[in-house]
Design a protein around this motif. Structure first.
Motif, PDB file in Angstrom:
ATOM      1  N   SER A  51      35.350  34.312  42.886  1.00 19.35           N
ATOM      2  CA  SER A  51      34.142  35.119  42.697  1.00 19.35           C
ATOM      3  C   SER A  51      33.297  35.139  43.965  1.00 19.35           C
ATOM      4  O   SER A  51      32.761  36.187  44.353  1.00 19.35           O
ATOM      5  CB  SER A  51      33.323  34.585  41.517  1.00 19.35           C
ATOM      6  N   SER A  52      33.167  33.986  44.631  1.00 20.32           N
ATOM      7  CA  SER A  52      32.389  33.924  45.870  1.00 20.32           C
ATOM      8  C   SER A  52      33.010  34.798  46.948  1.00 20.32           C
ATOM      9  O   SER A  52      32.321  35.560  47.636  1.00 20.32           O
ATOM     10  CB  SER A  52      32.311  32.474  46.364  1.00 20.32           C
ATOM     11  N   VAL A 208      31.495  48.643  40.377  1.00 19.78           N
ATOM     12  CA  VAL A 208      31.816  49.095  41.729  1.00 19.78           C
ATOM     13  C   VAL A 208      33.102  48.472  42.260  1.00 19.78           C
ATOM     14  O   VAL A 208      33.689  48.973  43.222  1.00 19.78           O
ATOM     15  CB  VAL A 208      30.647  48.817  42.707  1.00 19.78           C
ATOM     16  N   SER A 209      33.566  47.379  41.654  1.00 25.05           N
ATOM     17  CA  SER A 209      34.810  46.763  42.088  1.00 25.05           C
ATOM     18  C   SER A 209      35.346  45.881  40.967  1.00 25.05           C
ATOM     19  O   SER A 209      34.574  45.274  40.219  1.00 25.05           O
ATOM     20  CB  SER A 209      34.591  45.926  43.355  1.00 25.05           C
ATOM     21  N   ARG A 210      36.672  45.809  40.869  1.00 27.56           N
ATOM     22  CA  ARG A 210      37.296  44.941  39.865  1.00 27.56           C
ATOM     23  C   ARG A 210      38.607  44.425  40.438  1.00 27.56           C
ATOM     24  O   ARG A 210      39.374  45.163  41.040  1.00 27.56           O
ATOM     25  CB  ARG A 210      37.533  45.699  38.566  1.00 27.56           C
ATOM     26  N   LYS A 211      38.866  43.132  40.233  1.00 26.09           N
ATOM     27  CA  LYS A 211      40.096  42.543  40.744  1.00 26.09           C
ATOM     28  C   LYS A 211      40.664  41.575  39.716  1.00 26.09           C
ATOM     29  O   LYS A 211      39.973  40.673  39.248  1.00 26.09           O
ATOM     30  CB  LYS A 211      39.843  41.809  42.069  1.00 26.09           C
ATOM     31  N   ARG A 212      41.926  41.765  39.401  1.00 23.58           N
ATOM     32  CA  ARG A 212      42.605  40.885  38.463  1.00 23.58           C
ATOM     33  C   ARG A 212      43.329  39.781  39.215  1.00 23.58           C
ATOM     34  O   ARG A 212      44.082  40.042  40.156  1.00 23.58           O
ATOM     35  CB  ARG A 212      43.606  41.673  37.616  1.00 23.58           C
ATOM     36  N   GLY A 213      43.093  38.533  38.814  1.00 32.55           N
ATOM     37  CA  GLY A 213      43.762  37.393  39.417  1.00 32.55           C
ATOM     38  C   GLY A 213      44.685  36.717  38.431  1.00 32.55           C
ATOM     39  O   GLY A 213      44.926  37.209  37.325  1.00 32.55           O
ATOM     40  N   LEU A 214      45.186  35.560  38.809  1.00 30.59           N
ATOM     41  CA  LEU A 214      46.117  34.828  37.957  1.00 30.59           C
ATOM     42  C   LEU A 214      45.439  34.330  36.684  1.00 30.59           C
ATOM     43  O   LEU A 214      46.029  34.370  35.602  1.00 30.59           O
ATOM     44  CB  LEU A 214      46.701  33.639  38.732  1.00 30.59           C
TER      45      LEU A 214
END
Length: 241
Positions: A51-52, A208-214
């Motif tokens: 997140s940071s 404004v932004s989205r990211k999928r992680g493990l």
């Protein structure tokens, strides 16, 4: 195949969690975004928490030259440093004295103390009256539960998302006309209650932004005052420019 993938993810999470817990009990050093950081014990470690890094990467895309920025819950000071390096005048705040001391030291370490003031503050409590910002940014504590220890402040928002509630209640008077809030949130915790706290204060959100992680999906949202509040957009700090 799906069950094997789930088992692998659970094992990876346990290993990661053990590493993270160990990092909270000791000082550590790291280099991120060409910045040298010392992470104090109990302070959210930006290397371990995506997140940071995701919010820092988004912030680094914005034109902040000559703008005023507030970083609420600054932790190590990473977001404040990113904004200051881009030419912003920054006020960074954290309720943790360890975080405040560490953020000040990191500002000096990276020769940015002239652009960053660091306050020991419970959200807006220690901000001088009348101080306004073009952009407020926060990587907030995500979990709506009571705070059990000093280090828990990086994760626990207090009952009923108390951190976000205090942020939302003071936000309108802290934003310049056209200013906005950038906030990141995890799929591990329902966002709707957080969104309602800001909507109740007249703010409208946009992803404004989205990211999928493990382990999770992280979403950055921008909040602006509705028609009855702050007026026209300021494209210099908008995620849409």
């Amino acid at each position: 195949m799906k069950s094997l993938l789930k088992a692998a993810r659970r094992l990876a999470f346990r290993i990661w969690n053990l590493r993270v817990r160990a990092s909270l009990n000791r000082a550590d050093v790291c280099r991120l975004f060409d910045l040298d950081l010392v992470i104090e014990p109990g302070v959210l470690h930006p290397r371990h928490f995506a997140s940071s890094r995701l919010l820092a990467a988004w912030l680094s895309r914005l034109d902040l030259q000559g703008r005023s920025v507030a970083d609420i819950g600054t932790g190590s000071g990473l977001l404040a440093l990113i904004a200051a390096r881009a030419g912003a005048s920054v006020v960074a705040a954290d309720i943790s004295r360890k975080a405040v001391e560490g953020a000040r030291a990191n500002a000096a370490r990276n020769f940015l103390s002239h652009r960053i003031a660091v306050l020991e503050s419970d959200v807006w409590a220690a901000f001088p009256d009348g101080t306004r910002f073009a952009l407020v940014v926060t990587n907030p504590p995500f979990y709506p539960r009571a705070i059990e220890s000093v280090s828990d402040r990086a994760f626990a928002s207090g009952d009923g998302h108390a951190f976000v509630s205090r942020l939302a209640e003071g936000l309108r008077t802290r934003l310049e006309p056209g200013g906005s809030l950038l906030m990141i949130h995890t799929s591990d915790e329902e966002f709707a209650p957080v969104g309602r706290l800001l909507a109740d204060q007249g703010f409208q959100e946009e992803v404004v932004s989205r990211k999928r992680g493990l382990f999770e999906t992280l979403t950055i949202r921008e909040f602006r005052a509705g028609p009855s509040g702050a007026s026209a957009q300021n494209p210099a700090v908008s995620g849409r420019w």
